[in-house]
Design a protein around this motif. Structure first.
Motif, short mmCIF file in Angstrom:
data_model
loop_
_atom_site.label_atom_id
_atom_site.label_comp_id
_atom_site.label_asym_id
_atom_site.label_seq_id
_atom_site.Cartn_x
_atom_site.Cartn_y
_atom_site.Cartn_z
N GLU A 122 0.83 -1.21 0.00
CA GLU A 122 0.00 0.00 0.00
C GLU A 122 0.87 1.26 0.00
OE1 GLU A 122 -3.22 2.39 -0.16
OE2 GLU A 122 -3.39 0.19 -0.10
N ILE A 123 1.90 1.28 0.83
CA ILE A 123 2.76 2.47 0.93
C ILE A 123 3.61 2.64 -0.33
CG2 ILE A 123 4.61 3.59 2.22
CD1 ILE A 123 2.00 3.53 3.75
N LEU A 124 4.26 1.57 -0.78
CA LEU A 124 5.19 1.69 -1.91
C LEU A 124 4.47 1.94 -3.23
CD1 LEU A 124 7.86 -1.07 -1.13
CD2 LEU A 124 7.91 1.38 -0.61
N SER A 125 3.19 1.59 -3.30
CA SER A 125 2.43 1.81 -4.55
C SER A 125 2.32 3.29 -4.88
CB SER A 125 1.03 1.19 -4.44
OG SER A 125 0.26 1.88 -3.47
N GLN A 126 2.56 4.17 -3.89
CA GLN A 126 2.44 5.61 -4.11
C GLN A 126 3.81 6.28 -4.28
OE1 GLN A 126 -0.71 7.48 -1.66
NE2 GLN A 126 -1.07 5.45 -0.79
N ASN A 127 4.84 5.43 -4.45
CA ASN A 127 6.19 5.89 -4.81
C ASN A 127 6.77 6.97 -3.88
OD1 ASN A 127 6.26 4.22 -7.18
ND2 ASN A 127 4.94 5.72 -8.20
N PRO A 128 6.84 6.71 -2.60
CA PRO A 128 7.45 7.70 -1.70
C PRO A 128 8.97 7.75 -1.90
CG PRO A 128 6.98 5.68 -0.51
CD PRO A 128 6.41 5.49 -1.89
N LYS A 129 9.54 8.93 -1.70
CA LYS A 129 10.99 9.10 -1.87
C LYS A 129 11.69 9.46 -0.56
CE LYS A 129 10.58 8.48 -6.32
NZ LYS A 129 11.04 7.21 -6.92
N THR A 130 11.01 10.27 0.24
CA THR A 130 11.63 10.75 1.47
C THR A 130 10.84 10.26 2.68
OG1 THR A 130 10.32 12.78 1.53
CG2 THR A 130 12.37 12.83 0.25
N LEU A 131 11.43 10.48 3.85
CA LEU A 131 10.74 10.10 5.09
C LEU A 131 9.40 10.82 5.20
CD1 LEU A 131 10.62 8.74 7.88
CD2 LEU A 131 11.93 10.67 8.78
N THR A 132 9.39 12.11 4.84
CA THR A 132 8.15 12.88 4.91
C THR A 132 7.08 12.29 3.99
OG1 THR A 132 9.36 14.91 5.44
CG2 THR A 132 7.12 15.17 4.60
N ASN A 133 7.49 11.85 2.79
CA ASN A 133 6.55 11.20 1.86
C ASN A 133 5.93 9.97 2.50
OD1 ASN A 133 8.70 11.84 -1.00
ND2 ASN A 133 7.07 13.10 -0.13
N TYR A 134 6.75 9.14 3.12
CA TYR A 134 6.26 7.91 3.76
C TYR A 134 5.23 8.24 4.84
CZ TYR A 134 9.60 4.69 1.57
OH TYR A 134 10.29 3.90 0.68
N ILE A 135 5.55 9.24 5.65
CA ILE A 135 4.66 9.58 6.76
C ILE A 135 3.34 10.17 6.25
CG2 ILE A 135 4.38 11.07 8.78
CD1 ILE A 135 7.34 10.72 9.34
N GLU A 136 3.42 11.03 5.23
CA GLU A 136 2.20 11.61 4.67
C GLU A 136 1.28 10.53 4.10
OE1 GLU A 136 3.53 14.46 1.83
OE2 GLU A 136 3.76 16.08 3.31
N ILE A 137 1.86 9.58 3.39
CA ILE A 137 1.07 8.47 2.84
C ILE A 137 0.46 7.65 3.96
CG2 ILE A 137 1.20 6.32 1.53
CD1 ILE A 137 3.44 7.65 -0.14
N LEU A 138 1.24 7.42 5.01
CA LEU A 138 0.74 6.67 6.17
C LEU A 138 -0.48 7.36 6.78
CD1 LEU A 138 1.42 4.35 8.32
CD2 LEU A 138 2.47 6.18 9.64
N ILE A 139 -0.39 8.67 6.97
CA ILE A 139 -1.48 9.43 7.59
C ILE A 139 -2.73 9.40 6.72
CG2 ILE A 139 -2.19 11.76 8.28
CD1 ILE A 139 0.75 12.24 9.09
N LYS A 140 -2.56 9.52 5.41
CA LYS A 140 -3.71 9.57 4.51
C LYS A 140 -4.34 8.19 4.30
CE LYS A 140 -1.41 13.30 2.05
NZ LYS A 140 -0.62 13.62 0.86
N THR A 141 -3.58 7.14 4.57
CA THR A 141 -4.06 5.78 4.28
C THR A 141 -4.70 5.11 5.48
OG1 THR A 141 -2.26 5.54 2.67
CG2 THR A 141 -3.39 3.52 3.34
N TYR A 142 -4.17 5.38 6.69
CA TYR A 142 -4.63 4.67 7.88
C TYR A 142 -5.29 5.63 8.87
CZ TYR A 142 -1.88 0.84 6.04
OH TYR A 142 -1.39 -0.16 5.23
N PRO A 143 -6.49 5.25 9.36
CA PRO A 143 -7.22 6.13 10.30
C PRO A 143 -6.44 6.46 11.56
CG PRO A 143 -8.62 4.34 9.50
CD PRO A 143 -7.22 4.03 9.05
#
Length: 360
Positions: A116-137
């Protein structure tokens, strides 16, 4: 004297080793009375056995059972699964089978998280965290999975990831609020979701909770039921099974609170009145118990008492004492021999008892 000294030295060495071996550290309830050193050896052995199963292509039974049980609880019959394993000459103790299932649940949850996380192609730590916040309640519950993924992807991780997640979450909320104030068009990249549309996650958590219940891990089951309700608060079956767990463990007030929640969602649910009735029966409130059963039969007069409580009976199969109480209640409530000199209280009184007296 030299021989005596040598004997006592050996005794002291043996005693010192025993004390080290049996030293007890801070343990969870599931780890109680399990010496840490022995536990480490046992887990190492279990991991080696799991690797052996994978090399022999027999681990597919564990992997497939967990995957299908998560999506369709029809496959979550532990007894049938054990019979299948025995038939295929795969013999496990209850503890070993539980460990294998728990580890496979963790592995599958991580694989899905990673995809789920890698499908959105994160590059930086901030990208990973933003995707996490938007994906999981509740992103804080995914911290360990995120740490594991960051390590695998060779992404530098700050010491206090929890604080960093909270900081970015607030930034996203402020951005969303700013966009609303300025009437900007919000894009998916800057929007913090308020609720989750995908109910599949709720059903997966529900099924895993059922699986843990069958394995006898009641608190673990409640954890997954809570996850399902976080995503879908109106999930009636989750409230029902949560109530049944509290009933089987003697926490009648919590059970009644769950049933009260169901009544607010769907008061025309005949089986629910049977479940509420047995709680009153356990509390010695005979008139209220009788009235609940009559309410259930009034809603579905064509059903037998067993039909009214068929889901409850299935859920209590692994709890023979609770199942026996339920069957006794059904037999007594449906017979003409259950008489009382007091008039049956009106249903409104039952509702008041539920809402007022069943608060923790």
């Amino acid at each position: 004297l030299n021989n005596e000294i040598e004997t006592i030295e050996k005794q002291l060495e043996t005693q010192e080793f025993e004390n080290k071996l049996l030293v007890k550290e801070a343990q969870t309830p599931d780890e109680k009375d399990s010496p840490s050193i022995l536990k480490e050896f046992r887990i190492k052995e279990l991991k080696e056995n799991r690797d052996l199963l994978r090399s022999n292509e027999k681990y597919v039974y564990i992997e497939t059972f967990v995957r299908k049980s998560r999506f369709n609880y029809e496959f979550g019959d532990i007894q049938k699964f054990r019979e299948l394993l025995d038939y295929r000459d795969l013999e496990f103790s209850d503890d070993d089978l539980l460990w294998l299932i728990q580890e496979e649940i963790k592995d599958q949850e991580y694989s899905e998280f990673k995809e789920e996380i890698l499908s959105q192609n994160p590059k930086t730590l901030t990208n990973y965290i933003e995707i996490l916040i938007k994906t999981y309640p509740d992103p804080q519950n995914q911290i360990e999975l995120l740490k594991k993924l960051l390590k695998q992807q060779d992404i530098g991780c700050k010491s206090n990831l929890k604080d960093e997640i909270e900081k970015i979450r607030k930034q996203l909320e402020i951005t969303e609020f700013e966009n609303k104030i300025l009437n900007k068009n919000t894009s998916n990249t800057g929007l913090l979701p308020v609720e989750t549309e995908d109910l599949d996650d709720a059903y997966i958590s529900f099924n895993i909770g059922n699986l843990y219940y069958d394995l006898g891990k009641l608190e673990k089951a409640l954890t997954y039921y809570d996850k399902a309700l976080y995503i879908y608060p109106d999930f009636i079956d989750v409230w029902k099974y949560r109530g049944l767990i509290y009933f089987t463990s003697g926490r009648l007030q919590k059970a009644a609170a769950c049933y009260n929640q169901i009544l607010s969602l769907d008061p025309k649910y005949p089986e629910l009145w049977v479940d509420i009735g047995i709680i009153f029966f356990e509390m010695g409130k005979i008139n209220e118990a009788k009235a609940c059963y009559e309410k259930a039969t009034e809603m579905n007069p064509c059903y037998k008492s067993e039909d009214l409580a068929i889901k409850t009976c299935q859920f209590l199969e692994n709890r023979p004492l609770s199942l026996q109480k339920l069957k006794f209640y059904l037999e007594l409530a449906s017979s003409a021999s259950w008489e009382s000199s007091d008039p049956t209280p009106p249903l409104s009184r039952i509702m008041r008892i539920i809402t007022k007296n069943f608060k923790d």
